[in-house]
Design an enzyme around this catalytic site. Structure first.
Site, mmCIF file in Angstrom:
data_model
loop_
_atom_site.group_PDB
_atom_site.id
_atom_site.type_symbol
_atom_site.label_atom_id
_atom_site.label_comp_id
_atom_site.label_asym_id
_atom_site.label_seq_id
_atom_site.Cartn_x
_atom_site.Cartn_y
_atom_site.Cartn_z
ATOM 1 N N ILE A 63 0.842 -1.197 0.000
ATOM 2 C CA ILE A 63 0.000 0.000 0.000
ATOM 3 C C ILE A 63 0.882 1.253 0.000
ATOM 4 C CG2 ILE A 63 -1.766 -1.222 1.327
ATOM 5 C CD1 ILE A 63 -1.256 0.648 3.674
ATOM 6 N N ASN A 64 0.369 2.317 -0.583
ATOM 7 C CA ASN A 64 1.000 3.619 -0.380
ATOM 8 C C ASN A 64 -0.070 4.673 -0.102
ATOM 9 O OD1 ASN A 64 1.224 2.903 -3.415
ATOM 10 N ND2 ASN A 64 1.583 5.098 -3.547
ATOM 11 N N ASP A 65 -0.025 5.797 -0.764
ATOM 12 C CA ASP A 65 -0.788 6.983 -0.358
ATOM 13 C C ASP A 65 -2.232 6.743 0.103
ATOM 14 O OD1 ASP A 65 1.413 7.586 -1.892
ATOM 15 O OD2 ASP A 65 0.425 9.094 -3.126
ATOM 16 N N GLN A 81 -3.811 3.720 -2.228
ATOM 17 C CA GLN A 81 -3.104 3.130 -3.344
ATOM 18 C C GLN A 81 -2.686 1.719 -2.937
ATOM 19 O OE1 GLN A 81 -1.647 5.375 -6.449
ATOM 20 N NE2 GLN A 81 -3.805 5.672 -5.949
ATOM 21 N N TRP A 124 -3.930 6.830 -10.037
ATOM 22 C CA TRP A 124 -3.068 7.324 -8.969
ATOM 23 C C TRP A 124 -3.840 8.238 -8.023
ATOM 24 C CZ3 TRP A 124 2.429 8.401 -11.515
ATOM 25 C CH2 TRP A 124 2.920 7.186 -12.001
ATOM 26 N N SER A 125 -3.073 8.892 -7.144
ATOM 27 C CA SER A 125 -3.690 9.541 -5.980
ATOM 28 C C SER A 125 -4.636 10.691 -6.296
ATOM 29 C CB SER A 125 -2.599 10.045 -5.042
ATOM 30 O OG SER A 125 -2.029 8.937 -4.414
ATOM 31 N N ARG A 188 0.140 15.770 -11.095
ATOM 32 C CA ARG A 188 -0.734 14.782 -10.438
ATOM 33 C C ARG A 188 -1.210 15.217 -9.050
ATOM 34 N NH1 ARG A 188 4.435 12.436 -11.091
ATOM 35 N NH2 ARG A 188 5.618 12.305 -9.162
ATOM 36 N N GLU A 244 4.495 16.605 -4.916
ATOM 37 C CA GLU A 244 3.470 15.574 -4.915
ATOM 38 C C GLU A 244 2.453 15.903 -3.818
ATOM 39 O OE1 GLU A 244 4.986 11.521 -6.466
ATOM 40 O OE2 GLU A 244 6.101 11.880 -4.642
#
Ligand SMILES: *[C@@H]1O[C@H](CO)[C@@H](O)[C@H](O)[C@H]1NC(C)=O
Ligand SMILES: *[C@@H]1O[C@H](CO)[C@@H](O)[C@H](O)[C@H]1NC(C)=O
Ligand SMILES: *[C@@H]1O[C@H](CO)[C@@H](O)[C@H](O)[C@H]1NC(C)=O
Ligand SMILES: *[C@@H]1O[C@H](CO)[C@@H](O)[C@H](O)[C@H]1NC(C)=O
Ligand SMILES: *[C@@H]1O[C@H](CO)[C@@H](O)[C@H](O)[C@H]1NC(C)=O
Ligand SMILES: *[C@H]1O[C@@H](CO)[C@H](O)[C@@H](O)[C@@H]1NC(C)=O
Length: 592
Positions: A63-65, A81, A124-125, A188, A244
């Site tokens: 997992i990320n953001d 994510q 994406w985020s 992004r 970001e």
């Protein structure tokens, strides 16, 4: 390591060429380790040794953001994510979890995943906005087949479903393309939008860069569909690289409540936070948002860039806040990655945690934010032990006994007594707390401090993660200058040298200054300790530091917790409370 683990490690090594490669100018972080991307780990072999007890995690994989956090009809939503197929970054979807209490989480089907031309190579985020009359709208970054980053929107299929299980990506996407000179490879992470009553337009930001200049572009819309770039970005800063996950919101001066993102009234300041891809840390400034000119101007009392203020001085990235109107508070979610290698992550079957959500308020000084774990986390507190009025002489340490320190919430107030013995502060470290911490660690005797907690320790300190303060005196003003460190260097016996199978372990120390005057001699420290996470709040949340650590011996029932002092001035534990922390009943079982 068990025999089966060794076999699978060898297999992996045959399968993968460990070197990672970048694709088409996609940034440093979106590292593509192709052969591991879809190397899934079955639930039975997921390693539990360093998994967390009370932090947000799916049962396995990467997992990320955190994405689009919000509350809708009394239900909290967290998207994130997620790689459903493996424990390294890749195949990213918007996983979706819901909760009634921010503690127990139920996993739903992924809300957004690549399926249309405008997001076929990546979802994406992004963020969620509650649009009155329309309901929640998600803005997110889609990656096209030619690897261009564009901004899309998604809406719930059924607004009467509080779980918002199904999301639709209308065919009139994208809403924003990089066709006005923006860099389509660095464009992004749209923010939550806010509404300007005076001109009837919504606004939102998209992170970007131009050469090395970091940029937050601003877009305006009347109907939330047709978005037009404003004449100038809301803010930019030279030499900071890609911005970001920008976050932009008002905070109240004086009131201890959060504000809706659209709030426009007196007694507020604005916060602009960016995640700097070049350093992989997050920085924020406080400032003024001119709603007519659509420009943000930092106050100028703190640097705008990587000498500046940080939400967390440790392992914390890609964070996002949302306004929780059920409790009138602003809540911050942030992600902590692993500090071990991709090969190890694939073996253990998981990577990444979301840190405990924190409330965000403006400090009474007006010069910084303060952060505190959401009150709900206290419902997990079990057995409590206390220590009161315990004086600690130089070189002493006392164990906090009667709890299981691998999974605790500990809150301690120290009294440092006199500052006479405090070392003189060398002003050349004014923006370099980490250098100072690396020079003067917990085992370097001082005047006032180092003192603090020794977390996740073996009884003989073969392994330990100290979290501590060291008090200096400013040579000219005599005012205290307080350093706070969280040091993973001695945290594990593992990974001091790299071998073919394991990279040298990343065991950083982290540090920040704490803006306190110590007038009453008191300074507090709270740590949320959870097997491989040590999340520490200095001086009631003025300075926060998160470390990820992987002890080999200080695990489970063999982990210990101490208070210590290695300064020549005795310090007193005025009060200490430690609680065993329970596991939430539900933590994303059955996530797809
Ligand atoms: C882009 O998407 C296509 C279609 O799903 C897929 O075949 C291809 O592997 C993807 N490429 C990358 C680099 O993600
Ligand atoms: C890539 O796709 C974007 C979005 O569809 C488009 O605007 C752009 O012209 C394309 N670029 C190239 C080089 O084909
Ligand atoms: C656009 O961003 C990409 C990805 O970071 C970078 O490689 C490229 O140099 C940038 N182009 C310009 C013109 O700055
Ligand atoms: C305190 O200092 C002594 C002597 O340097 C050292 O052995 C001990 O590990 C230190 N304590 C901590 C928590 O670093
Ligand atoms: C002090 O601790 C650091 C790790 O934080 C370690 O590298 C160093 O060897 C220690 N020094 C002594 C004298 O124990
Ligand atoms: C987390 O992992 C470490 C070790 O690989 C890197 O050094 C960090 O840059 C990374 N942090 C983020 C936010 O990606």
């Amino acid at each position: 390591m068990s025999a089966s683990k060794i076999v699978s490690l060898l297999l992996l090594l045959v399968l993968i060429n460990i070197s990672s490669n970048d694709i088409n100018g996609v940034n440093a972080f979106h590292k593509v380790i192709k052969k591991m991307q879809s190397k899934s780990t079955s639930l039975e072999v997921v390693s539990h040794l360093h998994r967390t007890g009370f932090h947000f995690q799916p049962p396995r994989h990467w997992i990320n953001d955190p994405n689009g956090p919000m509350v809708y009809k009394g239900i909290y939503h967290l998207f994130y994510q997620y790689n459903p197929k493996g424990a390294v970054w890749g195949n990213i979807v918007w996983a979706h979890s819901v909760s009634k209490d921010l503690i127990n989480w139920e996993a739903l089907e992924p809300a957004i995943y690549p399926s249309k031309w405008f997001d076929i190579n990546g979802t994406w985020s992004g963020s969620a906005t509650n649009v009155p009359g329309k309901g929640p709208v998600i803005l997110y970054t889609g990656i096209t087949e030619n690897h261009t980053q564009i901004q899309n929107y998604a809406i719930p299929q059924d607004l009467s479903d509080p779980y918002l299980k199904k999301w639709i990506k209308p065919d009139d996407n994208p809403i924003v393309r990089p066709d006005h000179g923006e860099n389509g490879s660095a464009f992004r992470d749209p923010t939550t939008a806010w509404f300007n009553k005076k001109d009837g337009h919504w606004r939102m930001l998209v992170g970007s860069k131009n050469k090395r200049r970091g940029i937050a572009y601003m877009y305006k819309s009347r109907d939330f569909k047709k978005w037009v770039k404003t004449k100038r970005p809301v803010h930019t800063r030279k030499a900071t690289g890609m911005w970001e996950c920008p976050d932009f919101f008002p905070v109240s001066i004086g009131k201890k409540t959060g504000l809706d993102t659209s709030y426009d009234g007196p007694n507020t300041k604005h916060v602009l936070k960016v995640s700097l891809d070049l350093t992989r840390y997050e920085y924020y400034t406080l400032g003024t948002y001119d709603t007519k000119k659509d420009r943000y101007k930092p106050d100028g009392t703190t640097p705008d860039g990587w000498d500046g203020l940080r939400l967390d001085y440790g392992n914390f990235y890609a964070s996002k806040t949302f306004f929780d109107d059920t409790k009138n508070r602003r809540i911050l979610w942030g992600w902590a990655n692993e500090s071990d290698s991709a090969v190890e992550d694939t073996l253990k079957g998981w990577a990444g945690v979301q840190l405990i959500p924190r409330t965000v308020l403006l400090d009474s000084s007006g010069k910084q934010l303060v952060f505190w774990p959401i009150e709900e986390i206290e419902s997990l507190r079990g057995k409590n032990v206390q220590m009161n009025n315990q004086k600690i002489e130089m070189g002493q340490r006392f164990e906090v006994q009667g709890i299981t320190p691998a999974q605790v919430d500990v809150d301690v107030t120290f009294n440092v007594g006199s500052l006479d013995k405090a070392e003189t502060f060398d002003a050349s470290f004014a923006t370099k707390p980490l250098d100072l911490c690396n020079l003067k660690g917990s085992n370097v005797t001082g005047g006032v401090g180092p003192f603090g907690l020794i977390t996740l320790a073996t009884s003989d300190l073969q392994e330990y993660t100290p979290v501590f303060f060291r008090v200096f005196k400013d040579g000219t003003t005599n005012k205290p200058k307080v350093l706070m460190c969280s040091d993973a260097k001695p945290s594990t016996l593992k990974g001091d040298t790299g071998t073919d199978s394991t990279e040298k372990m990343y065991k950083p120390s982290f540090a920040g200054f704490v803006d306190v005057d110590l007038a009453d001699g008191k300074i507090s420290l709270r740590s949320l300790i959870d097997h491989s996470v040590v999340e520490s709040f200095g001086a009631k949340g003025k300075t926060v530091i998160t470390s990820r650590v992987y002890p080999t011996k200080a695990v489970g029932d063999n982990a210990h917790l101490f208070v210590f002092n290695n300064g020549s001035q005795p310090v007193t534990v005025e009060s200490l409370n430690a609680w065993n922390m329970q596991k939430p009943e539900k933590m994303n079982q059955g996530a797809k």
